[in-house]
Scaffold this active site. Structure first.
Site, PDB file in Angstrom:
ATOM      1  N   LYS A  63       0.846  -1.199   0.000  1.00  0.00           N
ATOM      2  CA  LYS A  63       0.000   0.000   0.000  1.00  0.00           C
ATOM      3  C   LYS A  63       0.878   1.245   0.000  1.00  0.00           C
ATOM      4  CE  LYS A  63      -3.892  -2.363   2.014  1.00  0.00           C
ATOM      5  NZ  LYS A  63      -4.480  -2.975   3.198  1.00  0.00           N
ATOM      6  N   GLN A 107      -4.983  -1.843   9.376  1.00  0.00           N
ATOM      7  CA  GLN A 107      -4.880  -3.172   8.773  1.00  0.00           C
ATOM      8  C   GLN A 107      -5.486  -4.229   9.699  1.00  0.00           C
ATOM      9  OE1 GLN A 107      -3.740  -3.637   5.619  1.00  0.00           O
ATOM     10  NE2 GLN A 107      -4.138  -5.818   5.730  1.00  0.00           N
ATOM     11  N   ASP A 130     -11.653   2.278   3.651  1.00  0.00           N
ATOM     12  CA  ASP A 130     -11.994   0.854   3.522  1.00  0.00           C
ATOM     13  C   ASP A 130     -13.501   0.663   3.309  1.00  0.00           C
ATOM     14  OD1 ASP A 130      -9.870  -1.029   3.793  1.00  0.00           O
ATOM     15  OD2 ASP A 130      -9.630  -0.519   5.903  1.00  0.00           O
TER      16      ASP A 130
END
Ligand code: GUN
Length: 290
Positions: A63, A107, A130
């Site tokens: 990422k 995460q 997200d």
């Protein structure tokens, strides 16, 4: 000489997620230049990782690399395994209040002693790239999304850019996770697919799968879907990321046999995987533009 009368096998077209992903990243890079020319700023993504899960470390590294390549600001916060809920909450609060940070990603999975739901609820919905916050999930459910969840959104792009029709089609999703299966079903439904979601308690899974014009497999079991479960001409999307005994990445679909039945198929690696981070970049740009 006797003629060979066996027909050549018709193989599925491979949906090249790497190529489609590069195409979209170029479009995003162009929009970043426009955004920068207008505001003098860059989109910024903060990624938080707690503990030392090796798979998570790879995802986070990728990422960060993607952000750098496209010209975003990015910050990675690596917190030790023993981080407390209060410490994690305090970091999220700081990032929520930082105007240079447009997107926040924590995460998952988190170490067992930390509460994922609390973390998801703490991130401001307008920075939730997200699309895991209930406010964003609710918006997707009513058909008015701010951000699209990255993996399902990546799959929709693969379908669109391969000119695969969704409206009226039988769509079967195997797996009902909050990250992939459930939002995938919602996005297919929003485009008028007739959607069935299968899970571990589904009866006659094979028969249900065989109805699918579009089959999305997100179950996390290597080679789970075999040719006998797939209708001739179906589109098969493999979300699986499994490691086999030799450590090689494999999907949830038996690629070799299913390619002889399907009309389109995504490979692993090089199918859905590259699209997920691309959609994260897209969401971060959207957050910055707003
Ligand atoms: N872990 C596995 N996939 C994801 C994802 O899409 N987002 C986050 N935050 N964690 C993950």
């Amino acid at each position: 000489m006797r003629k060979n009368t066996t027909k050549p096998k018709k193989m599925a077209k491979i949906i090249d997620g790497k190529a489609i992903s590069s195409e979209i990243r170029e479009e995003i890079a162009e929009k970043v230049r426009e955004y920068n020319a207008k505001t003098g700023k860059l989109p910024g993504l903060a990624v938080v990782i707690v503990g030392e899960n090796p798979a998570s470390q790879v995802y986070v590294r990728n990422k960060k690399k993607a952000c750098e390549q496209i010209g975003f600001n990015s910050w990675v916060y690596e917190m030790p395994e023993e981080t407390t809920q209060e410490e994690l909450n305090a970091l999220i609060d700081k990032l929520n209040d930082d105007s240079a940070v447009h997107g926040i990603l924590v995460q998952l999975p988190l170490p067992k002693h930390l509460d994922e739901e609390q973390v998801i609820l703490r991130i401001k919905p307008e920075k939730d790239v997200d699309a895991f916050h209930p406010a964003n999930v609710g918006r997707i459910t009513i058909g008015n999304p701010k951000f699209l969840p990255c993996t399902p959104a990546g799959i929709m792009e693969l379908l669109h850019r391969s000119n695969i029709e969704i409206s009226g089609k039988e769509c079967v999703v195997i797996g009902r996770s909050n990250i992939v299966g459930k939002p995938m079903a919602l996005l297919l439904l929003a485009e008028n697919g007739t959607v069935t979601v299968c899970h571990s308690k589904t009866h006659d899974l094979k028969e249900v799968c065989k109805r699918a014009d579009i089959l999305v497999v997100a179950i996390g079991k290597a080679d789970f879907v075999t040719a006998d479960m797939v209708k001739e001409g179906a589109v098969v999307i493999d979300v699986g990321m499994n490691r086999n005994a030799e450590g090689k990445l494999t999907g949830d679909v038996d690629f070799k046999s299913v390619s002889e039945v399907a009309s389109y198929i995504t490979p692993v690696p090089g199918g859905v995987g590259p699209m997920t981070i691309t959609m994260l970049l897209q969401n971060t740009l959207r957050a910055a533009e707003e």
